[in-house]
Design a protein around this motif. Structure first.
Motif, short mmCIF file in Angstrom:
data_model
loop_
_atom_site.label_atom_id
_atom_site.label_comp_id
_atom_site.label_asym_id
_atom_site.label_seq_id
_atom_site.Cartn_x
_atom_site.Cartn_y
_atom_site.Cartn_z
N SER A 147 0.83 -1.21 0.00
CA SER A 147 0.00 0.00 0.00
C SER A 147 0.85 1.25 0.00
O SER A 147 0.61 2.20 -0.76
CB SER A 147 -0.92 0.01 1.21
N ARG A 148 1.87 1.26 0.83
CA ARG A 148 2.75 2.44 0.88
C ARG A 148 3.58 2.56 -0.40
O ARG A 148 3.82 3.66 -0.88
CB ARG A 148 3.65 2.37 2.10
N GLY A 149 4.01 1.42 -0.91
CA GLY A 149 4.75 1.44 -2.17
C GLY A 149 3.90 1.98 -3.31
O GLY A 149 4.37 2.75 -4.14
N ARG A 150 2.64 1.57 -3.36
CA ARG A 150 1.72 2.08 -4.40
C ARG A 150 1.56 3.59 -4.27
O ARG A 150 1.53 4.31 -5.26
CB ARG A 150 0.36 1.42 -4.28
N ALA A 151 1.45 4.08 -3.05
CA ALA A 151 1.27 5.52 -2.84
C ALA A 151 2.51 6.30 -3.28
O ALA A 151 2.39 7.40 -3.83
CB ALA A 151 0.97 5.79 -1.37
N LEU A 152 3.69 5.74 -3.05
CA LEU A 152 4.93 6.46 -3.36
C LEU A 152 5.38 6.29 -4.81
O LEU A 152 6.12 7.13 -5.33
CB LEU A 152 6.05 5.99 -2.43
N LEU A 153 4.97 5.21 -5.45
CA LEU A 153 5.52 4.89 -6.77
C LEU A 153 4.49 4.84 -7.89
O LEU A 153 4.75 4.25 -8.94
CB LEU A 153 6.27 3.55 -6.69
N THR A 154 3.33 5.43 -7.71
CA THR A 154 2.30 5.38 -8.75
C THR A 154 2.76 5.98 -10.07
O THR A 154 2.30 5.57 -11.13
CB THR A 154 1.00 6.08 -8.31
N HIS A 155 3.66 6.93 -10.02
CA HIS A 155 4.16 7.55 -11.26
C HIS A 155 5.01 6.58 -12.09
O HIS A 155 5.33 6.87 -13.24
CB HIS A 155 4.95 8.82 -10.94
N LEU A 156 5.34 5.42 -11.53
CA LEU A 156 6.13 4.42 -12.27
C LEU A 156 5.28 3.30 -12.84
O LEU A 156 5.81 2.32 -13.33
CB LEU A 156 7.20 3.82 -11.35
N THR A 157 3.97 3.43 -12.76
CA THR A 157 3.12 2.34 -13.21
C THR A 157 3.13 2.13 -14.72
O THR A 157 2.93 1.00 -15.16
CB THR A 157 1.67 2.50 -12.70
N PRO A 158 3.35 3.14 -15.54
CA PRO A 158 3.52 2.80 -16.97
C PRO A 158 4.76 1.92 -17.14
O PRO A 158 5.83 2.27 -16.65
CB PRO A 158 3.70 4.16 -17.65
N ASP A 159 4.58 0.80 -17.80
CA ASP A 159 5.70 -0.15 -17.95
C ASP A 159 6.94 0.51 -18.54
O ASP A 159 8.05 0.25 -18.09
CB ASP A 159 5.29 -1.33 -18.85
N THR A 160 6.75 1.34 -19.54
CA THR A 160 7.91 1.93 -20.21
C THR A 160 8.68 2.86 -19.28
O THR A 160 9.91 2.93 -19.35
CB THR A 160 7.49 2.71 -21.46
N ARG A 161 8.00 3.55 -18.42
CA ARG A 161 8.68 4.46 -17.47
C ARG A 161 9.61 3.66 -16.56
O ARG A 161 10.76 4.03 -16.35
CB ARG A 161 7.63 5.22 -16.66
N TRP A 162 9.12 2.59 -15.98
CA TRP A 162 9.92 1.74 -15.09
C TRP A 162 11.07 1.10 -15.85
O TRP A 162 12.21 1.08 -15.37
CB TRP A 162 9.04 0.69 -14.42
N LEU A 163 10.81 0.58 -17.04
CA LEU A 163 11.86 -0.07 -17.82
C LEU A 163 12.95 0.92 -18.23
O LEU A 163 14.13 0.59 -18.21
CB LEU A 163 11.27 -0.76 -19.05
N ASP A 164 12.56 2.14 -18.57
CA ASP A 164 13.55 3.16 -18.92
C ASP A 164 14.43 3.50 -17.72
O ASP A 164 15.64 3.64 -17.84
CB ASP A 164 12.87 4.44 -19.42
N LEU A 165 13.82 3.61 -16.54
CA LEU A 165 14.60 3.89 -15.34
C LEU A 165 15.54 2.74 -15.01
O LEU A 165 16.68 2.95 -14.60
CB LEU A 165 13.69 4.17 -14.15
N LEU A 166 15.07 1.50 -15.19
CA LEU A 166 15.95 0.34 -14.95
C LEU A 166 17.15 0.36 -15.89
O LEU A 166 18.28 0.09 -15.46
CB LEU A 166 15.18 -0.97 -15.14
N GLU A 167 16.91 0.67 -17.15
CA GLU A 167 18.01 0.72 -18.12
C GLU A 167 19.03 1.79 -17.73
O GLU A 167 20.23 1.58 -17.80
CB GLU A 167 17.47 1.00 -19.53
N THR A 168 18.54 2.92 -17.29
CA THR A 168 19.44 3.99 -16.87
C THR A 168 20.20 3.58 -15.61
O THR A 168 21.40 3.82 -15.49
CB THR A 168 18.65 5.28 -16.61
N TYR A 169 19.50 2.93 -14.67
CA TYR A 169 20.13 2.50 -13.42
C TYR A 169 21.27 1.52 -13.69
O TYR A 169 22.33 1.60 -13.06
CB TYR A 169 19.07 1.84 -12.53
N VAL A 170 21.07 0.61 -14.62
CA VAL A 170 22.10 -0.37 -14.95
C VAL A 170 23.32 0.31 -15.57
O VAL A 170 24.44 -0.15 -15.40
CB VAL A 170 21.53 -1.45 -15.89
N ALA A 171 23.10 1.45 -16.23
CA ALA A 171 24.19 2.13 -16.91
C ALA A 171 24.97 3.11 -16.02
O ALA A 171 26.05 3.55 -16.41
CB ALA A 171 23.63 2.89 -18.12
#
Length: 142
Positions: free
Chosen positions: A81-105
């Motif tokens: 519940s708290r994670g959903r409240a804090l991370l709702t802006h990451l729910t589009p799959d592409t947004r999360w995947l783009d951030l993961l790609e950047t994080y790995v780099a």
């Protein structure tokens, strides 16, 4: 005489512009870094065997491990519940995947998690300052 007025030549090797631009583009803000690591922490606590790219499904009730939630503790439901409240802006799959790609780099010393090349596995690093960041992540969600 001209030698006295000439500018000294740099002896440092020149880096092609494409490489300089690539280095500049691999940056995360503190907020993005927190979001990524908070998302990975949430996944590790709720669905430890899930791949790193499963966060949007967890936040939107689309995760394939929905039946696992039937056995969750009250603490796990609270974390989600708290994670959903804090991370709702990451729910589009592409947004999360783009951030993961950047994080790995980003440079390895900035990462608290190791993520496999195919994004199917991730784990918390055991050395360095990442242990302190894990404590912060626990406090954020508790």
């Amino acid at each position: 005489m001209n030698a006295l007025f000439s500018l000294p030549q740099s002896t440092a090797p020149t880096v092609p512009a494409a490489q300089r631009n690539a280095r500049r583009s691999v940056r995360l803000s503190a907020r993005q870094l927190l979001d990524i690591e908070l998302g990975l922490f949430l996944l590790s606590e709720l669905l430890p065997s899930a791949p790193a790219d499963a966060l949007p499904g967890l936040l939107l009730d689309r995760d394939p491990a929905f039946s696992a939630r039937l056995n969750w503790t009250a603490r796990q439901h609270k974390l989600r519940s708290r994670g959903r409240a804090l991370l709702t802006h990451l729910t589009p799959d592409t947004r999360w995947l783009d951030l993961l790609e950047t994080y790995v780099a980003v440079p390895v010393h900035l990462q608290a998690y190791d993520i496999s090349c195919d994004r199917t596995r991730f784990r918390l690093k055991t050395e360095g300052f990442s242990r302190n960041r894990l404590t912060v992540l626990r406090k954020v969600l508790s």
